[in-house]
Design a protein around this motif. Structure first.
Motif, mmCIF file in Angstrom:
data_model
loop_
_atom_site.group_PDB
_atom_site.id
_atom_site.type_symbol
_atom_site.label_atom_id
_atom_site.label_comp_id
_atom_site.label_asym_id
_atom_site.label_seq_id
_atom_site.Cartn_x
_atom_site.Cartn_y
_atom_site.Cartn_z
ATOM 1 N N ARG A 94 50.039 86.727 54.449
ATOM 2 C CA ARG A 94 49.341 85.587 53.773
ATOM 3 C C ARG A 94 49.830 84.159 53.982
ATOM 4 O O ARG A 94 50.764 84.134 54.312
ATOM 5 N N GLY A 95 49.078 83.145 54.081
ATOM 6 C CA GLY A 95 49.966 81.539 54.304
ATOM 7 C C GLY A 95 49.810 81.186 55.798
ATOM 8 O O GLY A 95 49.360 80.103 56.143
ATOM 9 N N ASP A 96 48.912 82.145 56.565
ATOM 10 C CA ASP A 96 48.750 82.097 57.808
ATOM 11 C C ASP A 96 46.758 82.109 57.891
ATOM 12 O O ASP A 96 45.938 82.691 57.190
ATOM 13 N N PHE A 97 46.287 81.221 58.899
ATOM 14 C CA PHE A 97 44.791 81.437 58.766
ATOM 15 C C PHE A 97 44.387 82.805 58.807
ATOM 16 O O PHE A 97 43.555 82.788 58.644
ATOM 17 N N ALA A 98 44.508 83.420 60.302
ATOM 18 C CA ALA A 98 44.489 84.871 60.331
ATOM 19 C C ALA A 98 44.690 85.426 59.210
ATOM 20 O O ALA A 98 43.121 85.791 59.372
ATOM 21 N N PHE A 99 44.512 85.589 58.826
ATOM 22 C CA PHE A 99 45.144 86.133 57.346
ATOM 23 C C PHE A 99 43.958 86.283 56.622
ATOM 24 O O PHE A 99 42.924 87.337 56.065
ATOM 25 N N ASP A 100 43.296 84.302 56.065
ATOM 26 C CA ASP A 100 42.385 84.260 55.744
ATOM 27 C C ASP A 100 40.871 84.762 56.370
ATOM 28 O O ASP A 100 40.311 85.349 55.294
ATOM 29 N N TRP A 101 40.795 84.638 57.738
ATOM 30 C CA TRP A 101 39.723 84.911 57.693
ATOM 31 C C TRP A 101 39.877 86.682 57.973
ATOM 32 O O TRP A 101 38.849 86.769 57.804
ATOM 33 N N VAL A 102 40.426 87.628 58.267
ATOM 34 C CA VAL A 102 40.510 89.118 57.863
ATOM 35 C C VAL A 102 40.324 89.095 56.662
ATOM 36 O O VAL A 102 38.749 90.481 57.167
ATOM 37 N N GLU A 211 35.904 87.791 65.734
ATOM 38 C CA GLU A 211 34.546 87.818 65.058
ATOM 39 C C GLU A 211 34.765 87.510 63.669
ATOM 40 O O GLU A 211 34.185 86.652 62.669
ATOM 41 N N ALA A 212 35.997 88.240 62.986
ATOM 42 C CA ALA A 212 36.341 87.504 61.286
ATOM 43 C C ALA A 212 36.652 85.776 61.585
ATOM 44 O O ALA A 212 36.013 84.962 60.890
ATOM 45 N N ARG A 213 37.447 85.000 62.251
ATOM 46 C CA ARG A 213 37.270 83.889 62.796
ATOM 47 C C ARG A 213 36.212 82.960 62.133
ATOM 48 O O ARG A 213 35.788 82.598 61.281
ATOM 49 N N ASN A 214 34.905 83.504 63.113
ATOM 50 C CA ASN A 214 34.017 83.533 63.217
ATOM 51 C C ASN A 214 32.829 82.766 61.976
ATOM 52 O O ASN A 214 32.088 81.606 60.872
ATOM 53 N N HIS A 215 32.801 84.267 61.284
ATOM 54 C CA HIS A 215 31.952 84.818 60.086
ATOM 55 C C HIS A 215 33.081 83.736 59.135
ATOM 56 O O HIS A 215 32.015 82.709 58.344
ATOM 57 N N TYR A 216 34.552 83.325 58.970
ATOM 58 C CA TYR A 216 35.295 82.555 58.202
ATOM 59 C C TYR A 216 34.555 81.002 58.214
ATOM 60 O O TYR A 216 34.318 80.477 56.794
ATOM 61 N N PHE A 217 34.468 80.637 59.088
ATOM 62 C CA PHE A 217 34.034 79.285 59.586
ATOM 63 C C PHE A 217 32.287 78.719 59.658
ATOM 64 O O PHE A 217 32.303 78.041 58.941
ATOM 65 N N GLU A 218 31.859 79.463 59.513
ATOM 66 C CA GLU A 218 30.175 80.021 59.313
ATOM 67 C C GLU A 218 29.435 80.515 58.062
ATOM 68 O O GLU A 218 28.366 80.604 58.312
ATOM 69 N N SER A 219 30.235 80.890 57.358
ATOM 70 C CA SER A 219 30.192 81.245 56.335
ATOM 71 C C SER A 219 29.529 79.352 55.538
ATOM 72 O O SER A 219 30.590 78.741 55.347
ATOM 73 N N PRO A 220 28.636 79.838 54.226
ATOM 74 C CA PRO A 220 27.740 78.602 54.150
ATOM 75 C C PRO A 220 29.009 78.485 52.542
ATOM 76 O O PRO A 220 28.792 77.778 51.854
ATOM 77 N N VAL A 221 29.655 79.156 52.044
ATOM 78 C CA VAL A 221 30.335 79.687 50.710
ATOM 79 C C VAL A 221 31.559 79.247 51.071
ATOM 80 O O VAL A 221 32.212 79.930 52.029
ATOM 81 N N PRO A 222 32.346 78.184 50.166
ATOM 82 C CA PRO A 222 33.727 77.859 50.452
ATOM 83 C C PRO A 222 35.080 79.446 50.638
ATOM 84 O O PRO A 222 34.345 79.944 49.822
ATOM 85 N N PRO A 223 36.141 78.952 50.970
ATOM 86 C CA PRO A 223 36.448 79.752 51.171
ATOM 87 C C PRO A 223 37.324 79.504 49.648
ATOM 88 O O PRO A 223 37.497 78.587 49.472
ATOM 89 N N ARG A 224 37.851 80.736 48.990
ATOM 90 C CA ARG A 224 38.876 80.429 47.859
ATOM 91 C C ARG A 224 39.697 80.054 48.282
ATOM 92 O O ARG A 224 40.328 78.975 47.161
ATOM 93 N N GLU A 225 40.908 79.772 49.353
ATOM 94 C CA GLU A 225 41.549 78.707 49.493
ATOM 95 C C GLU A 225 41.352 78.487 51.564
ATOM 96 O O GLU A 225 41.306 79.485 51.849
ATOM 97 N N LEU A 226 42.459 77.982 51.590
ATOM 98 C CA LEU A 226 42.943 77.310 53.068
ATOM 99 C C LEU A 226 43.880 77.733 53.648
ATOM 100 O O LEU A 226 44.027 78.173 54.391
ATOM 101 N N THR A 227 44.789 77.777 53.177
ATOM 102 C CA THR A 227 45.827 77.999 52.776
ATOM 103 C C THR A 227 47.055 77.653 51.607
ATOM 104 O O THR A 227 46.813 76.033 51.072
ATOM 105 N N ASN A 228 48.077 78.442 51.323
ATOM 106 C CA ASN A 228 48.840 78.340 50.635
ATOM 107 C C ASN A 228 49.851 77.780 51.078
ATOM 108 O O ASN A 228 50.869 77.345 50.497
ATOM 109 N N LEU A 229 50.642 78.057 51.541
ATOM 110 C CA LEU A 229 51.495 78.004 52.594
ATOM 111 C C LEU A 229 51.430 76.654 53.321
ATOM 112 O O LEU A 229 50.493 76.336 54.075
ATOM 113 N N PRO A 230 52.826 75.888 53.167
ATOM 114 C CA PRO A 230 52.572 74.656 55.098
ATOM 115 C C PRO A 230 52.438 75.113 55.721
ATOM 116 O O PRO A 230 52.793 76.529 56.615
#
Ligand SMILES: Nc1ncnc2c1ncn2[C@@H]1O[C@H](COP(=O)(O)OP(=O)(O)OP(=O)(O)O)[C@@H](O)[C@H]1O
Length: 718
Positions: A94-102, A211-230
């Motif tokens: 968590r805190g890394d973008f790949a975590f958010d995508w998956v 695929e998870a990455r593409n889904h994340y960026f192409e989704s019309p709904v904003p993600p809950r968080e981009l990242t919480n950690l620096p």
């Protein structure tokens, strides 16, 4: 009661143990005996032990246990070995973008639908409208109403450490979320998501993450968080924008133009209408209530294919060594700097779209520029100055703005100062507003008489204003109230109950030399136009108004005949303009409150319609009735406002109005003179009175700050 068999067994075991103990003791005492002797002893002991059925039983269990353990560890090793070769495993922190995508992919595809272990939390139902907002599964309610009642709803999220299997592209993938203990300096536990796929190659995992990455960026709904950690991965771009800088306004315009505030629950509310206004008279004009995300609220917006995170910080900060009001931080999911540049250009476009019909005015506060406030543009046509005056000013400014190269070539600093001086209410501020509208310049307004403003803050403000803007120093004479010899200063003085003198001036700490330094400062941006206004040019130090600081000086006098006539026409000429053209007419909003919309508001005149020729002739009569050089245009406009539906009545009533105004002015002068006399007398008597008074109490001075623009038709008498 023990049976004879068990008693016998016990006796034989006791004997055996005793004999064993005896031999061990013997062994201890005879240590050092020859090895052959010890071997002999063991040889005689082992057959005896093996002859015992209990010992044989124990040995058999030990042997079987060892075989089972060996088999288990061999099969474990074999399984690990197989796993190592046939299972691909990946961890996401968590805190890394790949975590958010998956995580988002799994949540949006409801991978945990079949899960039996949950963490349950409460969630704002408004967020549930965003079906794939990734908040887990909402509890099913029999009561359909429950989803609209605005109360928090329970949300079921998969609990950590429960592996879940799902099928993706014909393969089984196992997923689990665990909490790993903190590492290094980071004391917070970290969520780790682990994926395992039965595969010999890594490709399946690569494809899944892609695929998870593409889904994340192409989704019309904003993600809950981009990242919480620096972000240490360097995969985001972060840019900070400071209040007072134009780019800050662009970002604000961009954010305001987005429709992402529906799920924002922390809002700032603004109303744009007096609550005394009765909307029942005009049902179409309901009070306007505006909602803006409160400062500090984090927003995520979609811009093209990019997610942009906006963090507003309203706290004053130090920016480039100067204090700035607040800041906005933008985080973009991309590491290409050109993306950031494109984003900033896009915000600028958005800003220009929304402010094309506005003039932006920046006010200063404690040495920092505030957010730009926009005012409607004012057309130069609405400005009624002596013939040719505004055209000359406009020409001069255009020439200045277009001749930067010449200034560089000639070695002259590229800046120009304009001093507009004269009677109040004669159009000085209106001129600056109209010129800024015409030339599309922003206004940076400094009230030199502001309490607490000092030379340092002034210098900081001036040096942080951009090039190609109007720096406006209004009522420049008010900054230096120390000239006590000035008669008019006496008007600003008053006495409290104990006879103490209070000067009704806010006490600015700007010094003349500070102001001169700022005007000449090498740190000033090139291309700067400074406008200063004053009602008392005679109070200004000659050094302040010399050429180079104030290059053009324009005197504003009381209305000329031409101005009076033009003002009349401006009020009544519109009656002959077709209704289509009404909308194009530029009407000064500060003068006409509420706006007189003869064709729209249902106001009607009892007077018969006039021809254009008649209006022109009435305008001449009106100009004949009002003496030249006696009234400020603001006064004349004030009178015409009372007659806005009576073009003839305005002319007929003009002589009376003039008489009353002259009489009022005379009385005011008398009153002023009387007060001046009283003050003189009190001053003379003060030393005697003060000797008998208790220690005086300091009464704070009253602060009267003039508005940045216009006076809304308020009349001022000298
Ligand atoms: N020459 C003018 N042309 C058009 N409107 C004018 C003119 N003079 C005054 N007005 C109107 O009168 C009001 C006051 O004008 P403005 O504030 O520009 O005067 P000012 O000279 O700046 O006054 P002050 O010195 O008191 O600040 C404004 O609403 C403006 O529309």
């Amino acid at each position: 009661m023990a049976s004879p068999r068990s008693a016998e067994l016990l006796t034989s075991q006791t004997k055996l143990l005793q004999s064993l103990a005896h031999r061990v003791r013997l062994l201890q005492t005879v240590l050092g005996l020859p090895g052959a002797y010890i071997l002999q002893m063991l040889k005689s002991l082992v057959p005896k032990l093996l002859a015992n059925p209990q010992v044989r039983e124990i040995l058999r269990f030990v042997f079987l246990g060892s075989v089972v353990e060996l088999t288990r560890s061999v099969s474990q090793k074999a399984a690990d070995y197989v796993k190592h070769f046939f299972v691909v495993k990946a961890s996401f922190t968590r805190g890394d973008f790949a975590f958010d995508w998956v995580k988002r992919y799994l949540e949006d595809h409801r991978i945990w639908d079949e899960s039996r272990v949950f963490q349950v939390g409460a969630c704002n139902p408004a967020l549930r409208d965003r079906k794939s907002a990734g908040l887990g599964e909402e509890v099913q309610s029999d009561n359909a109403q429950a989803s609209d009642d605005g109360r928090p709803h329970p949300i079921y999220q998969p609990a950590p450490q429960e592996p879940e299997l799902f099928r993706w592209r014909g393969r089984w993938i196992s997923v689990s979320i665990s909490i790993s203990s903190s590492s290094g300096f980071n004391k917070d536990p970290i969520q780790v998501l682990t994926l395992s796929v039965w595969s010999r190659k890594r490709k399946i995992l690569d494809d899944f993450v892609q695929e998870a990455r593409n889904h994340y960026f192409e989704s019309p709904v904003p993600p809950r968080e981009l990242t919480n950690l620096p972000d240490e991965s360097g995969s985001t771009l972060t840019a900070r924008f400071y209040q007072g800088d134009s780019s800050y306004d662009w970002i604000v315009a961009f954010v305001n133009a987005q429709e992402t505030t529906e799920d924002t629950t922390d809002l700032e509310v603004t109303t744009k209408q007096s609550d005394l206004y009765n909307p029942s008279n005009h049902p179409s004009e309901r009070p306007v209530v505006g909602f803006k995300p409160a400062p500090r609220v984090r927003q995520r917006l979609k811009w093209g294919n990019h997610w942009v995170q906006v963090d507003v910080d309203s706290n004053a900060v130090m920016a480039r060594g100067r204090s700035a009001g607040g800041s906005i931080t933008i985080t973009i999911h991309n590491s290409k700097r050109s993306v950031l540049k494109d984003f900033i250009m896009a915000t600028r476009e958005e800003y220009l779209k929304t402010t094309v019909s506005k003039v932006t005015v920046h006010l200063s506060n404690h040495g920092a520029w505030m957010n730009g406030v926009t005012k409607k543009r004012r057309s130069l046509n609405t400005l009624i100055l002596p013939e040719g005056a505004k055209e000359e000013l406009l020409r001069d400014m255009r020439e200045f703005l277009g001749s930067e190269e010449w200034y560089v070539w000639a070695g002259v600093p590229h800046r120009r100062g304009y001093l507009l001086y004269g009677k109040p209410g004669t159009g000085k501020s209106s001129t600056i507003h109209a010129l800024a509208s015409e030339l599309e310049l922003k206004i940076y307004f400094i009230q030199l008489s502001s309490q607490g403003l000092d030379d340092y803050q002034l210098s900081s403000l001036v040096s942080s204003a951009p090039s190609r803007c109007i720096l406006l120093l209004e009522d420049i004479d008010c900054a230096f109230p120390s000239r006590e010899e000035d008669d008019d200063l006496e008007d600003k003085k008053t006495t409290d109950a104990f006879g103490n003198t209070i000067i009704r001036y806010p006490q600015s700490r700007v010094t003349l030399s500070g102001l001169l330094n700022v005007l000449d400062s090498v740190t000033s941006e090139e291309g700067r136009i400074t406008f200063a206004t004053t009602n008392h040019i005679e109070r200004l130090d000659p050094a302040l108004i010399r050429a180079g600081r104030m290059d053009v000086k324009v005197e504003y006098k009381f209305a000329t005949r031409y101005q009076i006539q033009e003002t009349y026409l401006r009020f009544f000429e519109r009656r002959f303009v077709s209704s289509d053209e009404h909308t194009n007419l530029d009407v000064n909003p500060s003068v006409l409150v509420p706006p007189p919309r003869p064709a729209l508001s249902g106001l009607h005149s009892d007077e018969p319609p006039l021809s254009e020729g008649e209006v022109r002739s009435l305008a001449q009569h009106f100009a004949d009735a009002i003496p030249e050089d006696m009234f400020a245009l603001a006064q004349i406009q004030g009178y015409l406002l009372t007659k806005k539906m009576e073009p003839r009545g305005a002319v007929d009533g003009a002589p009376d109005w003039v008489e009353k105004e002259i009489e009022g002015k005379r009385k005011l002068e008398e009153l002023k003179e009387k007060r001046r006399q009283q003050r003189k007398e009190m001053k003379a008597a003060a030393p005697a009175a003060q000797a008998n008074l208790p220690i005086p109490i300091q009464v704070p001075p009253v602060r009267i700050s003039p508005a940045p623009f216009g006076r809304g038709g308020v009349l001022h008498y000298d």
